[in-house]
Every structure is written in structure tokens, then in C-alpha cells.
Design an enzyme around this catalytic site. Structure first.
Site, PDB file in Angstrom:
ATOM      1  N   ASP A 117       0.822  -1.216   0.000  1.00 25.13           N
ATOM      2  CA  ASP A 117       0.000   0.000   0.000  1.00 25.13           C
ATOM      3  C   ASP A 117       0.854   1.262   0.000  1.00 25.13           C
ATOM      4  OD1 ASP A 117       1.027  -0.421   2.482  1.00 25.13           O
ATOM      5  OD2 ASP A 117      -0.850  -0.121   3.573  1.00 25.13           O
TER       6      ASP A 117
ATOM      7  N   ASP B 238       1.653   6.469   2.329  1.00 31.88           N
ATOM      8  CA  ASP B 238       1.006   5.229   2.748  1.00 31.88           C
ATOM      9  C   ASP B 238      -0.477   5.393   2.442  1.00 31.88           C
ATOM     10  OD1 ASP B 238      -0.415   3.418   4.253  1.00 31.88           O
ATOM     11  OD2 ASP B 238       0.679   3.758   6.108  1.00 31.88           O
TER      12      ASP B 238
ATOM     13  N   LYS C 105       4.663   3.550  16.720  1.00 32.07           N
ATOM     14  CA  LYS C 105       3.580   4.484  17.062  1.00 32.07           C
ATOM     15  C   LYS C 105       3.759   5.201  18.401  1.00 32.07           C
ATOM     16  CE  LYS C 105       0.469   2.078  13.988  1.00 32.07           C
ATOM     17  NZ  LYS C 105       1.379   1.101  13.462  1.00 32.07           N
TER      18      LYS C 105
HETATM   19  P1  GTP Z   1      -5.144  -1.953   8.013  1.00 35.79           P
HETATM   20  O1  GTP Z   1      -5.982  -3.126   8.440  1.00 35.79           O
HETATM   21  O2  GTP Z   1      -5.995  -0.805   7.562  1.00 35.79           O
HETATM   22  O3  GTP Z   1      -4.096  -1.559   8.997  1.00 35.79           O
HETATM   23  O4  GTP Z   1      -4.342  -2.378   6.669  1.00 35.79           O
HETATM   24  P2  GTP Z   1      -3.460  -3.685   6.368  1.00 35.79           P
HETATM   25  O5  GTP Z   1      -4.230  -4.902   6.696  1.00 35.79           O
HETATM   26  O6  GTP Z   1      -2.997  -3.584   4.951  1.00 35.79           O
HETATM   27  O7  GTP Z   1      -2.239  -3.594   7.362  1.00 35.79           O
HETATM   28  P3  GTP Z   1      -0.918  -2.743   7.187  1.00 35.79           P
HETATM   29  O8  GTP Z   1      -1.218  -1.468   6.472  1.00 35.79           O
HETATM   30  O9  GTP Z   1      -0.248  -2.665   8.498  1.00 35.79           O
HETATM   31  O10 GTP Z   1      -0.046  -3.727   6.275  1.00 35.79           O
HETATM   32  C1  GTP Z   1       1.126  -3.313   5.616  1.00 35.79           C
HETATM   33  C2  GTP Z   1       1.288  -4.171   4.382  1.00 35.79           C
HETATM   34  O11 GTP Z   1       1.499  -5.539   4.748  1.00 35.79           O
HETATM   35  C3  GTP Z   1       0.090  -4.154   3.454  1.00 35.79           C
HETATM   36  O12 GTP Z   1       0.567  -4.151   2.144  1.00 35.79           O
HETATM   37  C4  GTP Z   1      -0.641  -5.454   3.765  1.00 35.79           C
HETATM   38  O13 GTP Z   1      -1.309  -5.954   2.614  1.00 35.79           O
HETATM   39  C5  GTP Z   1       0.495  -6.374   4.185  1.00 35.79           C
HETATM   40  N1  GTP Z   1       0.109  -7.328   5.219  1.00 35.79           N
HETATM   41  C6  GTP Z   1      -0.276  -7.057   6.496  1.00 35.79           C
HETATM   42  N2  GTP Z   1      -0.521  -8.201   7.170  1.00 35.79           N
HETATM   43  C7  GTP Z   1      -0.287  -9.214   6.299  1.00 35.79           C
HETATM   44  C8  GTP Z   1      -0.372 -10.643   6.391  1.00 35.79           C
HETATM   45  O14 GTP Z   1      -0.732 -11.224   7.419  1.00 35.79           O
HETATM   46  N3  GTP Z   1      -0.038 -11.366   5.288  1.00 35.79           N
HETATM   47  C9  GTP Z   1       0.359 -10.764   4.123  1.00 35.79           C
HETATM   48  N4  GTP Z   1       0.664 -11.529   3.078  1.00 35.79           N
HETATM   49  N5  GTP Z   1       0.436  -9.411   3.986  1.00 35.79           N
HETATM   50  C10 GTP Z   1       0.121  -8.663   5.068  1.00 35.79           C
END
Ligand code: GTP
Length: 350
Positions: A111, A223, A162
Site C-alpha cells: 500500500d 502510505d 507508534k
Molecule cells: P489496516 O488493516 O488498515 O491496517 O491495513 P493492512 O491490513 O494492509 O495492514 P498494514 O497497512 O499494516 O499492512 C502493511 C502491508 O502488509 C500491506 O501491504 C498489507 O497488505 C500487508 N500485510 C499485512 N498483514 C499481512 C499478512 O498477514 N499477510 C500478508 N501476506 N500481507 C500482510
């Protein structure tokens, strides 16, 4: 040949309701999925093989990207039955790597919109003989992010997730969500449980006195995790403020797909994207917004910094600011939505 892992398996809860049906990295930013902008950037830096670490709605990625033939890269999927967190996902994807134990592996959060000099980051990783090199960016308000203070040579001193109090804000450098790992470091991440790379892997590397390098790059970074950031990222791409190899020669006040019908008296400005087959009525003013395919906007409605998802219908004389309208929702004549409103799929607001 540099291999890359893209993490695209998160739930994207902050972008609900848009992410109920579409995973965040697949939502269109300036007409292309965020993942597609990243693949293009990685390809430009010489990456030819990318492993997508998927979990939430994994099937959507494979349906769209296939094995990468039309994107100029080989794409491989590492699907997690249960989300493994960022570190667990990297470890899981590593089973598909072909490089050697001492080779670099590029890792990207799905993202992040950036113009990062990937080749430069890899070179700095090499020069410092680092275990991991992290891309850092400086932000005005670092509170929602992970802080990464470094010493004069760039060596990371601490990971501080954070911060809350002013004393905790020890730097404006934050983890920008892109890394170069030595392959052997990834293989040492536990493979049998969820792991957070930010909260577990990186602090453990520091505790073991391993070489973790922070590389500040002051190019574009955003982000796309929240609705406002998502709309801004799309507008920045359209305006040419954010770089993408996919939009070279197409930037300007608006990006309007050829199949959209926009009345000549409508004003589409501020980096607005208008998707395929959308219909925009007379006198409408749309600023800094993302209008997905098949959306209808009635005459004299004003939409600012908002996201309107597929096949939503906005009647005439509406006022919509900082709002997310999910797919097929309907907004009645003359409705004003408060900033921050989230309209769910198929809902009607009168
Ligand atoms: P929020 O729920 O809104 O915080 O978004 P998010 O689920 O994308 O979490 P976050 O922004 O912290 O994740 C950062 C990146 O890591 C993003 O590109 C997510 O798609 C990826 N990501 C987070 N958790 C996982 C996971 O358990 N598995 C995989 N494959 N990717 C993950």
C-alpha cells in the site's frame, strides 16, 4: 537478477467499506491497482521475478495479474491460509525464492506509493554489507508510524512503533515499508506462526548486533492506508506529483478514461480520476477525487477529496467532501454528506 516480495495480504480495515470486496492493494489509484504501480516501479529497477504474499481475498490478485505475462515480470503466489503478519508473510513467500543465501531480496508493503530509487537502496545495502536496509522517509507528524532513529552512518538505533508522548518522538524518520533483506535473514524468521517484521524481526536483529541500515530517501512517499491518503495518492499520481512509470505522458488536472461521458460544462480538476463508462452531469465539480468505473454523478453536484466506488449513483445537487461511497450505493437529490462519512455497498442515503 533481483527478486522481490510484495506483501498484499492485509485486511485493509482502515479502508473499509472499499476493502470488503476488493483487497486494498487492488483498489485503483489513478486507474491502476497500487500493486500494478509497484510492479512497474520494480520492473524499471530490473526486477523480473516477484512473489506476491497474499492472504485476504487472495484469488483477486491471480485473476488480475495471472503469471505476469502482460506486466513484463514473472509473478508467483505465496498464499497464506491464515494471515501470518508481515514477517510471517515474507518468510512464507521466501519458499519461492531462487536466489542464494547472501543475495539481496527486495520487499515492499503493498500500500505504499513511492518513487524510491530501488537500485540505489540495493547498492547501499551492498556497500554497508547490511543484513537489512530499510527505506526511511521523514514526515511532519510521525505519530501514526514506526520511528526509526539512525546514527551518523545510517545504522538503525531503535524501532519505536507508534509513539504517543513528545519524549517518545525521537526522530521524524519513519519506516517507509520497503526493505532489502539478505536472503538468509528471511530464512531465519519462524515459519510456523504469525510474525511482525516491525515489532519482532527488526528489534531482534538489533539486539543481536546485526547490521540494520536506514536509508533516508526524500522522494515521494505516501502510505495509502486511509481514505484521505488514498484520494490524495491518486490525485498526486494524476497531477504528476507522485511518479509512476504507468502514467508517463498522461498527467494533468484530470485523468478521464475514454469511455467516460463528461458533460462539457462539468469541471474535473485537482487530479481527479474518472473511470470507464462513468457519466458526469452538467455543472458538476469534482476535485481531487477518485471516481471508479460505471459511476453516475448528477448535474451540479460537488465532490471533493472523495472516493466513489464502482456503479455508485450520486444524484444532482449533492455536496460530498472527504467521503467514501462504496459500490452501487445511491445518494439522493440535494444530499450533503458530512466529511468522514462512509456509505456502505448498496446503501441508499436520502
Ligand atoms: P489496516 O488493516 O488498515 O491496517 O491495513 P493492512 O491490513 O494492509 O495492514 P498494514 O497497512 O499494516 O499492512 C502493511 C502491508 O502488509 C500491506 O501491504 C498489507 O497488505 C500487508 N500485510 C499485512 N498483514 C499481512 C499478512 O498477514 N499477510 C500478508 N501476506 N500481507 C500482510
Amino acid at each position: 537478477m533481483l527478486e522481490a516480495i510484495l506483501l498484499v495480504g492485509g485486511q485493509g480495515t482502515r479502508l473499509r467499506p472499499l476493502t470488503i470486496s476488493t483487497p486494498k492493494p487492488m483498489l485503483p489509484v489513478a486507474g491502476f491497482a497500487c500493486t500494478e504501480h509497484q510492479i512497474a516501479l520494480a520492473r524499471e529497477a530490473g526486477v523480473r521475478r516477484i512473489i506476491l504474499g497474499t492472504s485476504y481475498r487472495a484469488e483477486v490478485f491471480e485473476e488480475y495479474f495471472g503469471h505476469g505475462e502482460t506486466f513484463g515480470v514473472e509473478l508467483v503466489y505465496a498464499v497464506e491460509d491464515e494471515p501470518l503478519g508481515t514477517g510471517g508473510a515474507i518468510r512464507n513467500a521466501a519458499t519461492h525464492l531462487t536466489c542464494g543465501q547472501n543475495d539481496p531480496v527486495l520487499v515492499f508493503n503493498g500500500d505504499v506509493l513511492t518513487g524510491l530509487d530501488i537500485a540505489g537502496l540495493v547498492q547501499k545495502w551492498r556497500d554497508a554489507n547490511a543484513d537489512v536496509a530499510l527505506y526511511l522517509t521523514c514526515v511532519e507528524d510521525p505519530r501514526p508510524y514506526g520511528l526509526v532513529p539512525t546514527d551518523a552512518k545510517g545504522r538503525v538505533l531503535e524501532f519505536r512503533e507508534k509513539p504517543i508522548t513528545p519524549e517518545e518522538i525521537v526522530t521524524d524518520q519513519i519506516n517507509a515499508g520497503c526493505y532489502v533483506f539478505k536472503r538468509s535473514v528471511i530464512d531465519a524468521i519462524p515459519s510456523d506462526r504469525p510474525v511482525s517484521v516491525e515489532r519482532e524481526t527488526f528489534p531482534e536483529l538489533l539486539a543481536a548486533n546485526r547490521m540494520v541500515l536506514g536509508v533516508v530517501d526524500d522522494g515521494y512517499w505516501l502510505d495509502l492506508g486511509t481514505p484521505l491518503a488514498f484520494a490524495k495518492g491518486s490525485a498526486d499520481l494524476v497531477l504528476g506529483i507522485a511518479p509512476s512509470p504507468l502514467l508517463v505522458g498522461r498527467t494533468g488536472e484530470a485523468l478521464i478514461e475514454a469511455s467516460a461521458q463528461v458533460d462539457s460544462s462539468a469541471s474535473i480538476i485537482g487530479g481527479t480520476y474518472v473511470g470507464h463508462n462513468a457519466v458526469i452531469g452538467a455543472g458538476a465539480v469534482i476535485t481531487g477525487s477518485v471516481i471508479f468505473a460505471d459511476v453516475e454523478v448528477g448535474s451540479d453536484s460537488r465532490i471533493t477529496n472523495s472516493i466513489v466506488s464502482t456503479a455508485a449513483k450520486i444524484s444532482s445537487d449533492c455536496q460530498i467532501v472527504d467521503t467514501v461511497i462504496a459500490e452501487r450505493a445511491q445518494i439522493g437529490i440535494g444530499v450533503t454528506l458530512d466529511p468522514g462519512t462512509l456509505v456502505f455497498p448498496d446503501d441508499t442515503v436520502n
